[in-house]
Design a protein around this motif. Structure first.
Motif, PDB file in Angstrom:
ATOM      1  N   GLY A 132       0.776  -1.233   0.000  1.00 13.12           N
ATOM      2  CA  GLY A 132       0.000   0.000   0.000  1.00 13.12           C
ATOM      3  C   GLY A 132       0.805   1.279   0.000  1.00 13.12           C
ATOM      4  N   PHE A 133       2.095   1.209  -0.365  1.00 13.99           N
ATOM      5  CA  PHE A 133       2.891   2.419  -0.472  1.00 13.99           C
ATOM      6  C   PHE A 133       3.030   2.832  -1.928  1.00 13.99           C
ATOM      7  N   ALA A 134       3.031   4.133  -2.157  1.00 11.46           N
ATOM      8  CA  ALA A 134       3.395   4.653  -3.474  1.00 11.46           C
ATOM      9  C   ALA A 134       4.911   4.770  -3.463  1.00 11.46           C
ATOM     10  N   VAL A 135       5.591   4.105  -4.390  1.00 11.76           N
ATOM     11  CA  VAL A 135       7.045   3.994  -4.318  1.00 11.76           C
ATOM     12  C   VAL A 135       7.732   4.605  -5.538  1.00 11.76           C
ATOM     13  N   ASP A 136       8.648   5.555  -5.299  1.00  6.83           N
ATOM     14  CA  ASP A 136       9.511   6.091  -6.349  1.00  6.83           C
ATOM     15  C   ASP A 136      10.912   5.541  -6.133  1.00  6.83           C
ATOM     16  N   ILE A 137      11.639   5.367  -7.230  1.00  8.19           N
ATOM     17  CA  ILE A 137      12.997   4.848  -7.130  1.00  8.19           C
ATOM     18  C   ILE A 137      13.984   5.855  -7.716  1.00  8.19           C
ATOM     19  N   ALA A 138      15.100   6.053  -7.009  1.00  7.30           N
ATOM     20  CA  ALA A 138      16.216   6.832  -7.562  1.00  7.30           C
ATOM     21  C   ALA A 138      17.424   5.902  -7.575  1.00  7.30           C
ATOM     22  N   GLY A 139      18.188   5.912  -8.662  1.00 10.53           N
ATOM     23  CA  GLY A 139      19.268   4.944  -8.832  1.00 10.53           C
ATOM     24  C   GLY A 139      20.648   5.449  -8.455  1.00 10.53           C
ATOM     25  N   ASP A 140      20.773   6.720  -8.068  1.00 10.56           N
ATOM     26  CA  ASP A 140      22.073   7.223  -7.610  1.00 10.56           C
ATOM     27  C   ASP A 140      21.871   8.331  -6.582  1.00 10.56           C
ATOM     28  N   GLY A 141      22.959   8.735  -5.943  1.00 10.37           N
ATOM     29  CA  GLY A 141      22.869   9.682  -4.837  1.00 10.37           C
ATOM     30  C   GLY A 141      22.413  11.081  -5.240  1.00 10.37           C
ATOM     31  N   VAL A 142      22.825  11.524  -6.401  1.00 10.80           N
ATOM     32  CA  VAL A 142      22.473  12.872  -6.838  1.00 10.80           C
ATOM     33  C   VAL A 142      20.976  12.969  -7.122  1.00 10.80           C
ATOM     34  N   PHE A 192      -7.289   1.873   0.643  1.00  8.04           N
ATOM     35  CA  PHE A 192      -6.409   1.564   1.779  1.00  8.04           C
ATOM     36  C   PHE A 192      -5.369   2.670   1.965  1.00  8.04           C
ATOM     37  N   ARG A 193      -4.711   3.082   0.890  1.00  6.99           N
ATOM     38  CA  ARG A 193      -3.691   4.137   0.985  1.00  6.99           C
ATOM     39  C   ARG A 193      -4.291   5.428   1.526  1.00  6.99           C
ATOM     40  N   LEU A 194      -5.475   5.728   1.012  1.00  3.18           N
ATOM     41  CA  LEU A 194      -6.150   6.964   1.387  1.00  3.18           C
ATOM     42  C   LEU A 194      -6.544   6.924   2.873  1.00  3.18           C
ATOM     43  N   LEU A 195      -7.147   5.825   3.281  1.00  3.54           N
ATOM     44  CA  LEU A 195      -7.618   5.728   4.661  1.00  3.54           C
ATOM     45  C   LEU A 195      -6.443   5.741   5.635  1.00  3.54           C
ATOM     46  N   ARG A 196      -5.353   5.062   5.285  1.00  3.62           N
ATOM     47  CA  ARG A 196      -4.197   5.065   6.188  1.00  3.62           C
ATOM     48  C   ARG A 196      -3.666   6.486   6.351  1.00  3.62           C
ATOM     49  N   TYR A 197      -3.619   7.219   5.247  1.00  2.13           N
ATOM     50  CA  TYR A 197      -3.120   8.594   5.341  1.00  2.13           C
ATOM     51  C   TYR A 197      -4.046   9.450   6.211  1.00  2.13           C
ATOM     52  N   PHE A 198      -5.359   9.264   6.025  1.00  2.00           N
ATOM     53  CA  PHE A 198      -6.318   9.989   6.866  1.00  2.00           C
ATOM     54  C   PHE A 198      -6.116   9.639   8.340  1.00  2.00           C
ATOM     55  N   MET A 199      -5.992   8.348   8.628  1.00  2.00           N
ATOM     56  CA  MET A 199      -5.913   7.911  10.029  1.00  2.00           C
ATOM     57  C   MET A 199      -4.617   8.358  10.705  1.00  2.00           C
ATOM     58  N   LEU A 200      -3.565   8.553   9.909  1.00  2.00           N
ATOM     59  CA  LEU A 200      -2.306   9.038  10.476  1.00  2.00           C
ATOM     60  C   LEU A 200      -2.296  10.554  10.620  1.00  2.00           C
ATOM     61  N   ASN A 201      -3.314  11.203  10.049  1.00  5.33           N
ATOM     62  CA  ASN A 201      -3.401  12.666  10.121  1.00  5.33           C
ATOM     63  C   ASN A 201      -4.791  13.130  10.545  1.00  5.33           C
TER      64      ASN A 201
END
Ligand code: CA
Length: 221
Positions: free
Chosen positions: A24-34, A156-165
């Motif tokens: 249930g996470f939205a995931v972005d990937i970065a392949g290097d430090g910069v 699920f993503r939406l409700l979890r965000y609501f419940m944490l805020n």
């Protein structure tokens, strides 16, 4: 919850993205430090998983730069197995947690979920607010102690965000930023549709509409 994975091992990064997305996470990937440092500066991530051995800029340098700039996103660093000095360096640089490679995805998931809750000031146990209990493993919700109700991935993503805020005014744009990946281009009307579906499952009055501002999840009680 939106998460950034900074990892140059493409196979491992893809695997983490699949498993974390399923959780249930939205995931972005970065392949290097910069790229990772830049993404972390411009996007509103809830958690970052940061490998230390990265091309172009080391994970430690990335973390130090964020902390020096006052950027407080929770960071879990990935270290080489048994490299105790990396863990020490990581904590000194401002890491919130670490995990040695190789790891079991269940442990990564548990640590990420704990970081998210700690950052929200929510006690690390089952997520409960406003008479709702959210089962994060099965992605379903119980209303007032009743039978669990299945949620779609977005609900699920939406409700979890609501419940944490709870109690905060959350704009559609902010909700979209925290539940969709970087390359997704969600229409704010889509958020409205999902909120309405969610209301049918948890009760209309639990999510209030603030005209022109967004939504408020009514926590407590
Ligand atoms: Ca690496």
């Amino acid at each position: 919850m939106r998460l950034l994975v900074v990892e140059d091992d493409a196979v491992l990064a893809r695997r983490m993205r699949e498993d974390l997305s399923r959780a249930g996470f939205a995931v972005d990937i970065a392949g290097d430090g910069v790229e990772g440092q830049y993404r972390g500066e411009v996007e509103p991530y809830d958690v970052v998983v940061l490998d230390l051995g990265l091309p172009r800029r080391s994970g430690l340098d990335v973390l130090r730069a964020w902390r020096a700039a006052g950027h407080r996103v929770p960071v879990l660093v990935l270290t080489a197995r048994d490299a105790w000095h990396e863990k020490v360096e990581g904590f000194k640089a401002g890491a919130d947690d670490y995990l040695g490679k190789p790891f079991h995805i269940e442990e990564l998931l548990a640590r990420v979920q704990a970081l998210v809750r700690r950052a929200s000031g929510v006690v690390p146990a089952a997520l409960a607010a406003g008479g709702l209990a959210l089962d994060e493993d099965r992605q379903r919700v119980s209303v007032a102690g009743g039978e669990p109700v299945e949620l779609t991935a977005t609900e699920f993503r939406l409700l979890r965000y609501f419940m944490l805020n709870p109690g905060k005014v959350l704009s559609k744009a902010r909700l979209a930023e925290h539940i969709y990946e970087y390359d997704a281009d969600p229409d704010s009307n889509v958020i409205e549709v999902h909120v309405n579906h969610l209301r049918r499952k948890i009760g209309r009055d639990r999510i209030e509409t603030r005209r022109g501002q967004g939504y408020v999840f009514v926590g407590g009680g």
